[in-house]
Design a protein around this motif. Structure first.
Motif, short mmCIF file in Angstrom:
data_model
loop_
_atom_site.label_atom_id
_atom_site.label_comp_id
_atom_site.label_asym_id
_atom_site.label_seq_id
_atom_site.Cartn_x
_atom_site.Cartn_y
_atom_site.Cartn_z
N ALA A 102 0.83 -1.21 0.00
CA ALA A 102 0.00 0.00 0.00
C ALA A 102 0.86 1.25 0.00
O ALA A 102 0.59 2.22 -0.72
CB ALA A 102 -0.94 -0.01 1.21
N GLN B 136 2.43 1.71 -3.44
CA GLN B 136 1.48 2.31 -4.37
C GLN B 136 1.31 3.80 -4.11
O GLN B 136 1.27 4.62 -5.04
CB GLN B 136 0.13 1.59 -4.25
CG GLN B 136 -0.89 2.01 -5.30
CD GLN B 136 -2.12 1.14 -5.25
OE1 GLN B 136 -2.58 0.72 -4.18
NE2 GLN B 136 -2.67 0.82 -6.41
N LYS B 137 1.22 4.18 -2.84
CA LYS B 137 1.08 5.59 -2.47
C LYS B 137 2.26 6.42 -2.94
O LYS B 137 2.11 7.58 -3.36
CB LYS B 137 0.92 5.73 -0.96
CG LYS B 137 0.79 7.17 -0.46
CD LYS B 137 0.56 7.22 1.03
CE LYS B 137 1.83 6.91 1.80
NZ LYS B 137 2.82 8.00 1.73
#
Length: 318
Positions: free
Chosen positions: A88, A91-92
């Motif tokens: 996550a 991706q950020k």
């Protein structure tokens, strides 16, 4: 020209395992052999590199580290699953994560090396041999006719059962979701419970993925259920077993011994009990370390880099 850093290349094998000349005109590649012990060291060594290649979970990439690497755009990891990467956060931060194929054969083979080493006291006898010690000091444990308990009947667990059959062993298996049908398809008996498997097996081998449901699956109560002449083998993930309980079990001889290839802290600190206990046969997380696996990882890793450079990433986790 992009920059790529290959981390944790302990054996200096990365550049010899694949043809990096394919991307030499587009990417400058360097390798790091030493273990980087903290995030500061990782940030300093990676610098402004856009690409990082990592081997399994040797170096974690949590959110706190990814936030400190604004130039990083591609992580290539061996395997298609790596719990040490915060996907996550990747991706950020706009970081693509690509994986590669891996083979289950090397971990399978090492697991049997540990089982045979424990059963026949190979390391002990070899050490005595080299030190001009007593000629024969142990009596081997037979595999034929003994029971192998497999916890986790996935790809590797199923192959473990096949090899055990060749040794003439009885095989039982258990996992939280194992059915009679799956056990029968693998040619093994499904244990009525985890406890029943532990109480009756001479060798217990773990082949589970680490998840909240499997963390601490083998603790003090489970270890006390094992036979005092039984051996525990863990080539999966260390936290599946309560490490403090295992140390006590080995020190107090609740079980005969353990074969270990995975540890909660790697490299294992100097002076750790697993380094000195006489009933431990251990290797430094070598399960997946083989010539063919390295050729696959670095070869497909180069493919991942090429695809990313061309704007069409492949084998992506993120």
């Amino acid at each position: 020209m992009k920059t790529c850093v290959v981390l944790d290349d302990y054996q200096d094998a990365a550049l010899q395992s694949a043809d990096w000349s394919r991307i030499a005109d587009r990417v400058s590649v360097s390798t790091v052999r030493e273990f980087l012990a903290n995030e500061d060291a990782v940030v300093e060594r990676i610098g402004d590199a856009e690409i990082v290649c990592i081997m399994r979970e040797r170096t974690p990439f949590p959110a706190s580290l990814l936030d400190r690497l604004p130039k990083l755009k591609l992580i290539v990891t061996s395997g298609m699953r790596n719990a040490a990467i915060d996907l996550a956060a990747a991706q950020k931060n706009g970081v693509t994560v690509s994986g590669t194929a891996t083979s289950g054969s090397p971990p399978l083979e090492l697991t049997w090396g540990l089982i045979l080493g424990l059963a026949r006291q190979i390391a002990v006898e070899n050490a005595g041999f080299r030190a001009n010690g007593p000629w024969q000091s142990s009596v081997g444990v037979d595999l034929n006719g003994r029971q192998l308990g497999i916890i986790g009947l996935g790809k590797i667990g199923t192959q473990m059962a096949k090899v055990a059959g060749a040794f003439g062993m009885k095989v039982v298996a258990w996992s939280p979701n194992l059915t009679d049908e799956r056990a029968a398809a693998a040619g093994v008996e499904r244990a009525a419970s985890k406890e029943a498997l532990l109480e009756t097996s001479d060798f217990v081998s773990l082949h589970l993925v680490l998840a909240p449901s499997t963390r601490g699956l083998i603790g003090e109560q489970e270890l006390r259920r094992m036979k005092p002449e039984a051996f525990l083998i863990n080539t999966a993930r260390a936290p599946i077993v309560d490490q403090a309980a295992l140390i006590r079990a080995l020190e107090e001889k609740w079980i005969a011994g353990a074969g270990l290839d995975v540890f909660e802290t790697e490299p294992l600190p100097a002076g750790h009990p697993f380094r000195t206990l006489g009933n431990v046969l251990a290797t430094p997380h070598l399960g997946y370390v083989s010539q063919n696996n390295y050729r696959t990882f670095f070869g497909e890793g180069i493919e991942d880099i090429e695809a990313w450079l061309d704007g069409a990433p492949i084998r992506t986790l993120v």
